[in-house]
Design an enzyme around this catalytic site. Structure first.
Site, PDB file in Angstrom:
ATOM      1  N   GLU A   1       5.746   2.702 -10.174  1.00  0.00           N
ATOM      2  CA  GLU A   1       5.991   3.948  -9.840  1.00  0.00           C
ATOM      3  C   GLU A   1       5.864   3.903  -7.999  1.00  0.00           C
ATOM      4  OE1 GLU A   1       5.062   4.307 -13.817  1.00  0.00           O
ATOM      5  OE2 GLU A   1       3.680   3.830 -12.260  1.00  0.00           O
TER       6      GLU A   1
ATOM      7  N   ILE B   1      -0.875  -1.121  -4.802  1.00  0.00           N
ATOM      8  CA  ILE B   1      -0.825  -2.303  -3.796  1.00  0.00           C
ATOM      9  C   ILE B   1      -1.100  -1.403  -2.756  1.00  0.00           C
ATOM     10  CG2 ILE B   1       1.679  -1.927  -3.596  1.00  0.00           C
ATOM     11  CD1 ILE B   1       1.907  -4.937  -3.157  1.00  0.00           C
ATOM     12  N   GLY B   2      -1.918  -2.215  -1.645  1.00  0.00           N
ATOM     13  CA  GLY B   2      -2.129  -1.838  -0.346  1.00  0.00           C
ATOM     14  C   GLY B   2      -2.545  -2.613   0.536  1.00  0.00           C
ATOM     15  N   VAL B   3      -1.898  -2.615   1.821  1.00  0.00           N
ATOM     16  CA  VAL B   3      -2.081  -3.423   2.943  1.00  0.00           C
ATOM     17  C   VAL B   3      -2.651  -2.700   4.023  1.00  0.00           C
ATOM     18  CG1 VAL B   3      -1.111  -4.958   4.767  1.00  0.00           C
ATOM     19  CG2 VAL B   3      -0.400  -4.833   2.200  1.00  0.00           C
TER      20      VAL B   3
ATOM     21  N   ASN C   1       7.596   7.352   0.425  1.00  0.00           N
ATOM     22  CA  ASN C   1       7.309   6.258   0.614  1.00  0.00           C
ATOM     23  C   ASN C   1       8.296   5.189   1.222  1.00  0.00           C
ATOM     24  OD1 ASN C   1       5.666   3.875   1.227  1.00  0.00           O
ATOM     25  ND2 ASN C   1       4.204   4.075  -0.319  1.00  0.00           N
TER      26      ASN C   1
ATOM     27  N   TYR D   1      10.346  -2.837  -2.234  1.00  0.00           N
ATOM     28  CA  TYR D   1      10.725  -3.000  -3.633  1.00  0.00           C
ATOM     29  C   TYR D   1      12.132  -3.261  -3.588  1.00  0.00           C
ATOM     30  CZ  TYR D   1       6.242  -0.925  -4.249  1.00  0.00           C
ATOM     31  OH  TYR D   1       4.685  -0.693  -4.165  1.00  0.00           O
TER      32      TYR D   1
END
Length: 158
Positions: A110, A76-78, A115, A122
């Site tokens: 994971e 996942i990335g933004v 981070n 999460y």
């Protein structure tokens, strides 16, 4: 928990023609980014790959693998300038709902212990740590552990 994207944002299934846009974000937000081949292989394997766009510009993406009654959020990335605006939450919310609709009872992922932004996201969604994968991630120098998180999807609203 549901998050709502900014008004003109659109969630779309990604295809190979979107990989350049994905890689542009991936290279800037992950210290050891996935390769083009990782994304091509994920799409070829039939994993769910979605992106969020505003006025045609990709602002974030996620990759979800389904396996029997379990789902695994692989990536996942933004985009950096769009972080903190709810796009990560919206992508995660979309992946959770897609997993639940596909019959998964839980969602695994994971995350690097370093981070902190991702961990906060999460945990805000109710993910719980169920394990640690020692030396899972490449790091400078050496390797970094991965925290294994899980969320039961029974409580995810439709």
């Amino acid at each position: 928990m549901s998050a709502v994207l900014a008004p003109r944002a659109t969630m779309l299934a990604m295809s190979p023609c979107d990989i350049d846009d994905i890689l542009a974000i991936e290279a800037r937000v992950h210290p050891f980014p996935w390769t083009r081949g990782n994304f091509v292989d994920s799409m070829a394997a039939g994993y769910g790959v979605w992106g969020s766009r505003i006025d045609g510009q990709l602002v974030g993406y996620c990759v979800l693998m389904l396996a029997v009654d379990e789902a695994h959020l692989l990536n996942i990335g933004v985009a950096e300038r769009r972080q903190g605006m709810g796009f990560g939450a919206s992508l995660l919310d979309h992946a959770m709902l897609a997993a639940r609709r596909a019959g998964a009872s839980s969602l695994l992922l994971e995350v690097r212990p370093s981070n902190e932004k991702a961990l906060a996201l999460y945990r805000n969604f109710g993910f719980q740590q169920i394990g640690v994968r020692r030396a899972y991630y490449a790091a400078e120098p050496g390797r970094e552990d991965a925290l294994v998180l899980q969320l039961a999807l029974a409580e995810v609203p439709e």
